[in-house]
Design a protein around this motif. Structure first.
Motif, short mmCIF file in Angstrom:
data_model
loop_
_atom_site.label_atom_id
_atom_site.label_comp_id
_atom_site.label_asym_id
_atom_site.label_seq_id
_atom_site.Cartn_x
_atom_site.Cartn_y
_atom_site.Cartn_z
N ASP A 129 9.29 -3.54 2.62
CA ASP A 129 10.60 -3.95 2.13
C ASP A 129 10.84 -5.45 2.33
O ASP A 129 11.88 -5.97 1.93
N GLN A 130 9.87 -6.16 2.94
CA GLN A 130 9.98 -7.60 3.10
C GLN A 130 9.57 -8.30 1.81
O GLN A 130 8.81 -7.78 1.00
N HIS A 131 10.07 -9.54 1.65
CA HIS A 131 9.66 -10.35 0.51
C HIS A 131 8.21 -10.79 0.69
O HIS A 131 7.70 -10.87 1.79
N VAL A 132 7.56 -11.09 -0.44
CA VAL A 132 6.15 -11.48 -0.39
C VAL A 132 5.96 -12.72 0.49
O VAL A 132 4.97 -12.83 1.23
N LYS A 133 6.90 -13.67 0.43
CA LYS A 133 6.78 -14.87 1.25
C LYS A 133 6.80 -14.52 2.73
O LYS A 133 6.02 -15.07 3.52
N GLU A 134 7.69 -13.61 3.12
CA GLU A 134 7.77 -13.22 4.53
C GLU A 134 6.51 -12.47 4.96
O GLU A 134 6.01 -12.67 6.07
N GLU A 156 1.85 -5.76 -6.10
CA GLU A 156 2.20 -4.57 -5.31
C GLU A 156 3.71 -4.36 -5.27
O GLU A 156 4.20 -3.23 -5.44
N ASN A 157 4.48 -5.43 -5.05
CA ASN A 157 5.93 -5.30 -4.98
C ASN A 157 6.53 -4.84 -6.30
O ASN A 157 7.59 -4.18 -6.32
N ASN A 158 5.90 -5.20 -7.42
CA ASN A 158 6.40 -4.79 -8.74
C ASN A 158 5.85 -3.44 -9.17
O ASN A 158 6.08 -3.03 -10.32
N TYR A 159 5.10 -2.78 -8.27
CA TYR A 159 4.50 -1.48 -8.56
C TYR A 159 3.65 -1.53 -9.83
O TYR A 159 3.77 -0.70 -10.73
N GLN A 160 2.77 -2.55 -9.88
CA GLN A 160 1.81 -2.67 -10.97
C GLN A 160 0.45 -2.18 -10.49
O GLN A 160 0.12 -2.25 -9.30
N HIS A 161 -0.35 -1.73 -11.42
CA HIS A 161 -1.67 -1.22 -11.09
C HIS A 161 -2.53 -2.34 -10.51
O HIS A 161 -2.55 -3.46 -11.02
N LEU A 168 -3.45 6.75 -11.68
CA LEU A 168 -2.14 6.14 -11.47
C LEU A 168 -1.41 6.74 -10.28
O LEU A 168 -0.17 6.76 -10.23
N THR A 169 -2.18 7.24 -9.30
CA THR A 169 -1.58 7.80 -8.08
C THR A 169 -0.97 6.68 -7.25
O THR A 169 -1.63 5.69 -6.95
N ALA A 170 0.29 6.82 -6.89
CA ALA A 170 0.98 5.81 -6.08
C ALA A 170 2.14 6.44 -5.36
O ALA A 170 2.70 7.45 -5.81
N ARG A 171 2.52 5.85 -4.24
CA ARG A 171 3.68 6.32 -3.47
C ARG A 171 4.79 5.29 -3.62
O ARG A 171 4.60 4.11 -3.33
N PHE A 172 5.95 5.74 -4.02
CA PHE A 172 7.09 4.86 -4.21
C PHE A 172 7.96 4.84 -2.97
O PHE A 172 8.05 5.83 -2.23
N SER A 173 8.64 3.72 -2.73
CA SER A 173 9.42 3.54 -1.50
C SER A 173 10.57 4.51 -1.40
O SER A 173 10.92 4.98 -0.32
N GLU A 174 11.18 4.86 -2.56
CA GLU A 174 12.31 5.80 -2.50
C GLU A 174 11.86 7.20 -2.18
O GLU A 174 12.66 8.04 -1.77
N ASP A 175 10.53 7.45 -2.37
CA ASP A 175 10.00 8.77 -2.01
C ASP A 175 9.50 8.82 -0.57
O ASP A 175 9.01 9.84 -0.12
N THR A 176 9.64 7.70 0.14
CA THR A 176 9.11 7.60 1.50
C THR A 176 10.25 7.53 2.50
O THR A 176 11.16 6.71 2.37
N ASP A 184 11.86 6.95 6.42
CA ASP A 184 11.66 5.89 7.41
C ASP A 184 10.51 6.22 8.34
O ASP A 184 9.78 5.34 8.79
N GLY A 185 10.32 7.50 8.65
CA GLY A 185 9.23 7.86 9.55
C GLY A 185 7.87 7.75 8.91
O GLY A 185 6.86 7.59 9.59
N GLU A 186 7.81 7.81 7.57
CA GLU A 186 6.53 7.75 6.89
C GLU A 186 6.15 6.35 6.44
O GLU A 186 5.05 6.10 6.00
N GLU A 187 7.16 5.42 6.54
CA GLU A 187 6.91 4.09 6.00
C GLU A 187 5.75 3.39 6.68
O GLU A 187 4.98 2.68 6.06
N ALA A 188 5.62 3.60 7.98
CA ALA A 188 4.56 2.94 8.72
C ALA A 188 3.18 3.48 8.36
O ALA A 188 2.17 2.87 8.63
N ASN A 189 3.13 4.68 7.73
CA ASN A 189 1.85 5.31 7.42
C ASN A 189 1.49 5.17 5.94
O ASN A 189 0.72 5.97 5.41
N THR A 190 2.03 4.18 5.28
CA THR A 190 1.78 4.01 3.84
C THR A 190 0.31 3.79 3.56
O THR A 190 -0.23 4.29 2.57
N TYR A 191 -0.38 3.04 4.40
CA TYR A 191 -1.78 2.67 4.17
C TYR A 191 -2.76 3.62 4.85
O TYR A 191 -3.95 3.35 4.88
#
Length: 810
Positions: A279-284, A354-359, A383-391, A393-400
């Motif tokens: 959820d951070q900006h790319v610069k951060e 990645e932030n724009n959810y592009q392939h 085109l398998t991907a996990r979206f942030s609204e489907d994740t 707070d407990g699962e966010e750290a396990n995205t990768y």
């Protein structure tokens, strides 16, 4: 034997031919070996080098004797006498080994010209398996050099043509340019293997950066990481070329050094990216990546620059090593700049994708799962991907966590390696590792055989193999020079000189003169004047001894008294196998004797110059680099957060280098120029991989040692594993290159990578879990000064609902 042509002006060039026979039954009376030798000798001396207005032959460019004839091997004269004896049906001429007496009474040495010799009684030669002919050329001016170079080329062509017409005899030509040409041949035979290596590394790097999630996968970063390394290597090569540097085959190791250092840096940046919040900006996120990974990458780059910089300094006497280290320094410096700029920009670009959810491959917007329900299975898989609204707070750290290597380390390996029942076996393996490394370390030998740095199917290898097989019974001819006036007529001095040369095959005017006096029934203890007069006027005037005139320097004093001010003799030692270590031991023995003896003398052979320089220079780059690395580690201990990091790092480097040296000896790799450069690289490669791991563990607080070992492996283990896999697949094709240089390079680099990997994933994780200091904080007793205070803050919301929040402070 041919005497040293030092009196001739110019540099000596040697061209040799070994002619091993196919059968041991070819005796000296047969026509095959010696007849072919005479025919070949005649063909060689007729070689012509055409120039405008004149055709040069061997007679125009050879080293001349005092009688203005070309110096040729004594075996030629022996073969001529054998031919004449056969023509006149004389049976009284016999070839003896290693010294033969010619018809004129001259004794000639043939120990290096006849090989595989079987003798009858009284050293009479029964059979010989090989004959060696050597031709000596002058090099006195540019025209002579050009003619000699073309003559050498014609020489090799002549031998090859002669070989085709005489298939029963195998010939091995060798010239002064053979080593240089064969050394550069390694680059040509390695081309297709290096292309294969590049394809394998590109494939593995892309796979290591890929995952099932098409948005968070980063295959382009794996490819761009290799592009970064390639740009740095090409930049260094361009700078070396523009500054007048010369390419040599040792540069084949530079891409692999860059691969080990550069890939780990790029994979570490990618690993740091996975730790940032989505959820951070790319610069951060990019700033967090640079803050987390670039400090350690900067320090390891500085270590590379220091160690290879010392190797590129004037302290290093081996030019090939100095140029190699210089090239490596330039490549590493530009790799650091390109990683900061080019690869960092690539990371930002893929971050926006990645932030724009592009392939991650096609850069196309990835539709949400509900929009893919009607698509084919293969389409949904791509085109398998996990979206942030489907994740949650407990699962966010396990995205990768869907990344294969991340999943393997977190779920399986970290728990397994820290298991109580696994640790004893790891310690046992480490003890076995130390035992075998010690066994190899005690057998380390310095390799000064130049055939170790050339391609395998070359003239150098064939000629060297024939030399070792047929002509290794005697050492090279050693010059024994007495550089002061001694009492040669004194019987005690005569005994001392003969004692010093005892055990050698001697080609000596002194011994021949004493035997000459005994045959005349004259005592060897003559007065000085009589001894010198008979030496000058009788002995040296005899045809069979006239060639000894070059070995004695006379000086006339003020009272017309003649004195021998200096003289030389030639010694050859009987050896079981001609190797550099045996020759070096012989040299050291003679040197010690020259210091302690009553007679002042020196010993010399052209190979001694190379041996002395090589022995003194071989360990210099490694020695200086080790000192600089240890100094840098010691100095940086005052700058890092905890000096324990440097202690662990130093111990790890010592353990890895000790193991690599030991195991490369067991793998039949000698300590030569290539292996020394690899050991310098091994210092840096170990620091590259182990420093972040140890830093994370040592700086960790509040939890147990086992917990922080797991954490360190989870944080840095993926980058280490990714770079190791890419490095390994890149090295594998190198093992198939038909070259001794690349064989040494492969074995050393493979051992460095494997031993470092073994320490990172087995030794350190186990040892760090039970060695002090402990990470548990001691519980402090509570006292009135350290009691807990609870502050209650009353907060009122919009609906005037009273909420009490308790904040605890100590």
């Amino acid at each position: 034997m041919p005497h040293s042509p030092a009196c001739q002006k110019g540099i000596l060039q040697q061209l040799s031919i070994s002619l091993p026979l196919r059968s041991k039954s070819d005796t000296c009376s047969t026509h095959l070996p010696f007849g072919n030798s005479k025919q070949l000798h005649a063909a060689v001396t007729r070689i012509q080098v055409p120039r405008p207005g004149f055709n040069y032959t061997f007679a125009h460019i050879c080293i001349l004797n005092n009688d203005k004839t070309c110096i040729v091997d004594d075996i030629v004269h022996v073969l001529e006498e054998l031919k004449n004896a056969r023509a006149t049906n004389r049976t009284n001429f016999a070839i003896t080994y290693p010294i033969t007496h010619l018809k004129d009474g001259r004794a000639v040495y043939n120990g290096h010209q006849l090989g595989g010799v079987t003798v009858h009684s009284k050293d009479r030669v029964k059979s010989a398996e090989a004959v060696q002919l050597t031709y000596y050329l002058q090099s006195i001016n540019s025209l002579n050099d050009m003619v000699a170079e073309r003559w050498e080329s014609s020489f090799c062509d002549t031998v090859r043509l002669f070989q085709k017409s005489n298939s029963k005899v195998k010939m091995y030509p060798y010239t002064s340019s053979s080593l240089r040409e064969d050394f550069q041949k390694t680059s040509r035979v390695s081309e297709r293997y290096l292309v294969t290596s590049l394809i394998l590394v590109v494939t593995m790097a892309i796979l290591c950066c890929s995952m099932q999630d098409c948005v968070r996968s980063k295959p382009w970063l794996g490819l761009l990481g290799l592009v970064t390394i390639s740009l740095a290597t090409l930049t260094a090569a361009g700078i070396i070329n523009l500054t007048g540097g010369k390419y040599n085959s040792t540069f084949l190791g530079v891409p692999f050094i860059m691969l080990g250092h550069g890939l780990y840096g790029t994979f570490e940046m990618l690993s740091s990216w996975r730790k940032t919040r989505e959820d951070q900006h790319v610069k951060e996120r990019t700033a967090a990546v640079y803050a987390d990974s670039m400090l350690s990458f900067s320090l390891t780059t500085a270590m590379y620059l220091v160690t290879f910089g010392i190797g590129a300094s004037p302290f290093t006497n081996i030019e090939a090593a100095r140029i190699f280290c210089c090239n490596s320094c330039i490549a590493i410096f530009f790799n650091y700049l390109y990683v900061l700029s080019f690869y960092g920009s690539s990371l930002v670009f893929t971050g926006y994708i990645e932030n724009n959810y592009q392939h991650s491959i096609f850069c196309r917007k990835v539709p949400k799962p509900e929009a893919l329900q009607e698509k084919p299975a293969w389409y949904r898989f791509l085109l398998t991907a996990r979206f942030s609204e489907d994740t949650t707070d407990g699962e966010e750290a396990n995205t990768y966590d869907s990344h294969l290597l991340v999943c393997f380390l977190k779920r399986y390996y970290c728990d397994w390696i820290t298991n109580t029942y696994v640790k004893p076996f790891v310690v046992l393996f480490y003890l076995i590792y130390i035992s075998f490394a010690l066994m190899g370390y005690l057998q380390v030998s310095e390799g000064s055989d130049l055939s170790n740095i050339v391609a395998t199917a070359t003239q150098t290898i064939e000629y060297t193999t024939a030399q070792q097989k047929y002509f290794s019974n005697y050492s090279p001819v050693i010059g024994f020079y007495i550089y002061e006036s001694i009492e040669y007529w004194n019987t005690s001095v005569q005994e001392d000189v003969l004692e010093y040369t005892k055990g050698f095959v001697r080609i000596s005017w002194f011994e021949s003169y004493l035997n000459y006096l005994r045959k005349l029934n004259v005592t060897t203890g003559l007065p000085k004047k009589n001894f010198t007069d008979m030496l000058r006027n009788s002995f040296l005037k005899a045809p069979q001894f006239s060639h000894f005139q070059e070995d004695i320097i006379f000086s006339k004093k003020y009272n017309d008294e003649v004195d021998v001010v200096a003289s030389r003799m030639f010694l050859v030692a009987k050896t079981m196998e001609t190797n550099r270590e045996e020759l070096y031991d012989l040299l050291e023995t003679l040197r010690r004797l020259s210091v302690t003896s009553k007679v002042k003398f020196i010993v010399f052979n052209p190979s001694f110059v190379y041996m002395d320089r090589y022995t003194s220079s071989l360990g210099a780059p490694l020695h200086n680099s080790c000192i600089s690395a240890l100094f840098l580690l010691f100095f940086s201990a005052f700058l890092v957060a905890d000096s324990l990091i440097n202690v662990w790092l130093t111990l790890t480097v010592v353990s890895v280098e000790f193991g690599v040296i030991g195991f490369m000896t067991l793998w039949k790799v000698e300590l030569d120029c290539i292996s020394v450069l690899c050991l310098i690289y091994g210092i840096n490669y170990t620091i590259d991989n182990c420093a972040p791991l140890l830093s994370t563990f040592v700086l960790g607080k509040d939890f147990t040692r086992t917990k922080w070992v797991k954490n360190a492996l989870e944080v840095h283990g993926v980058a280490i594993l990714q770079s190791y896999l890419c490095y390994l697949v890149g090295l594998i094709p190198l093992a198939a290159v038909p070259s001794n240089l690349t064989c040494t390079l492969f074995r050393c680099l493979f051992l460095i990578a494997f031993v470092t990997f073994f320490h990172c994933f087995a030794i350190l994780p186990v040892i760090l879990t039970f060695l002090p200091p402990s990470k548990k904080k001691r519980k402090e007793k509570k006292n009135p000064e350290n009691r807990e205070e609870i502050e209650c803050v009353e907060m009122v919301d919009i609906d005037s609902t009273r909420v009490v929040d308790q904040i605890t402070t100590v």
